[in-house]
Design a protein around this motif. Structure first.
Motif, PDB file in Angstrom:
ATOM      1  N   PHE A 253       0.850  -1.197   0.000  1.00  0.00           N
ATOM      2  CA  PHE A 253       0.000   0.000   0.000  1.00  0.00           C
ATOM      3  C   PHE A 253       0.887   1.249   0.000  1.00  0.00           C
ATOM      4  CE2 PHE A 253      -2.215  -3.486   2.096  1.00  0.00           C
ATOM      5  CZ  PHE A 253      -3.420  -3.520   1.404  1.00  0.00           C
ATOM      6  N   PRO A 254       1.655   1.453  -1.061  1.00  0.00           N
ATOM      7  CA  PRO A 254       2.661   2.521  -1.052  1.00  0.00           C
ATOM      8  C   PRO A 254       2.086   3.933  -1.008  1.00  0.00           C
ATOM      9  CG  PRO A 254       2.447   1.574  -3.246  1.00  0.00           C
ATOM     10  CD  PRO A 254       1.658   0.702  -2.325  1.00  0.00           C
ATOM     11  N   ASP A 255       0.833   4.090  -1.406  1.00  0.00           N
ATOM     12  CA  ASP A 255       0.247   5.426  -1.461  1.00  0.00           C
ATOM     13  C   ASP A 255      -0.568   5.781  -0.222  1.00  0.00           C
ATOM     14  OD1 ASP A 255       1.298   5.801  -4.036  1.00  0.00           O
ATOM     15  OD2 ASP A 255      -0.429   4.820  -4.961  1.00  0.00           O
ATOM     16  N   HIS A 256      -0.626   4.875   0.750  1.00  0.00           N
ATOM     17  CA  HIS A 256      -1.402   5.172   1.955  1.00  0.00           C
ATOM     18  C   HIS A 256      -0.689   6.229   2.791  1.00  0.00           C
ATOM     19  CE1 HIS A 256      -4.173   2.140   0.952  1.00  0.00           C
ATOM     20  NE2 HIS A 256      -4.558   1.813   2.158  1.00  0.00           N
ATOM     21  N   VAL A 257      -1.448   7.206   3.253  1.00  0.00           N
ATOM     22  CA  VAL A 257      -0.870   8.286   4.056  1.00  0.00           C
ATOM     23  C   VAL A 257      -0.874   7.902   5.529  1.00  0.00           C
ATOM     24  CG1 VAL A 257      -1.567  10.022   2.367  1.00  0.00           C
ATOM     25  CG2 VAL A 257      -3.063   9.530   4.314  1.00  0.00           C
TER      26      VAL A 257
END
Length: 278
Positions: A253-257
């Motif tokens: 989940f590389p785009d999870h903030v």
């Protein structure tokens, strides 16, 4: 004038906590009809609550109800400020959530003062328990439904059948690392049951309690949340340490903030694992 209910979702920005780490962006959802409005969750910092107030005023609708999904301060500590502006609105929650807030209000106020170091509002208002689960906006039914688990329990969602929408509180996350630190493997399985319950409602629109600003409120976040919890739970058993777990989840989940939520969840999971096997 349309008699269809409309959702206006406000998402606060993530921000750096005074004592380190980050706090996730949080949503508040205004449900409006021809003349009335209902608000789901309140925000907790003055600037964000004031944005919500301005949106209510701009809608031109009469705020009748403020529904609190669960007893985390970021979802209900704006109650007092909102009621100062809209004193006729009724603050409500399902009975179990109202009881949870009432039992913890004093400790929550002390915790918020320390945790946010003055950056969050104080609040002494406790939502009223609902006698029955159906609310309405201009006579159109909306349903307050308790579910087994989210990041905490008790917790509830708001289902709006007329527009195939669910305002999901923290049962669903959208582009944000879910907060798994205050629950364990048994609760994660109950959380998955909650996710499946929401999916079975077949919503077209799903508002997550925490979402990446700008993310679409589509039902895709249901599967995203389910996949994240399943992957995290499985990897706790198959990782050597919390650092390895964090690396694995970030690869998926590389785009999870808000990586702080992931790090804290991983560290806590391994502390719990160590205690279990001690």
């Amino acid at each position: 004038m349309s008699d269809k209910l409309i959702l206006d979702v406000y998402t606060s920005e993530a921000f750096d906590l005074p004592n380190g780490g980050m706090f996730s962006p949080t949503t508040s959802t205004l449900v409006t009809g021809p003349s009335e409005a209902l608000l789901v969750d309140t925000q907790y910092r003055a600037a964000d609550v004031d944005v919500v107030i301005r949106r209510i005023e701009a809608s031109g609708k009469r705020l009748t109800t403020i529904f609190v999904t669960h007893g985390h301060s970021d979802h209900y500590f704006g109650l007092q400020r909102l009621l100062d502006r809209f004193p006729e609105a009724r603050p409500v929650a399902v009975a179990s959530v109202a009881a949870h807030v009432a039992a913890n209000i004093d400790s929550d106020r002390a915790y918020v003062r320390e945790f946010f170091a003055g950056q969050a509002l104080d609040n002494a208002v406790v939502p009223e328990p609902l006698d029955e689960p159906t609310l309405s906006v201009d006579g159109i039914a909306v349903h307050a439904l308790e579910i087994p688990q989210a990041d905490i329990a008790p917790t509830a969602i708001l289902h709006i059948p007329s527009i195939a929408a669910v305002v999901a509180g923290d049962a669903i996350y959208n582009g944000v690392n879910p907060f798994l630190a205050v629950s364990g493997p048994a609760e994660w399985q109950r959380w998955l049951r909650s996710v499946d319950f929401i999916a079975a409602l077949n919503p077209a629109t799903v508002v997550a309690g925490h979402k990446r600003p700008g993310a679409a409120d589509t039902a895709d976040c249901i599967a995203e949340t389910r996949d994240y919890i399943e992957q995290f739970a499985a990897r706790v058993d198959n990782s050597a340490n919390s650092r390895e777990l964090v690396t694995h989840m970030q690869s998926l989940f590389p785009d999870h903030v808000n990586p702080s939520a992931l790090v804290l969840s991983a560290v806590t999971a391994f502390q719990r694992k160590k205690q279990t096997h001690a």
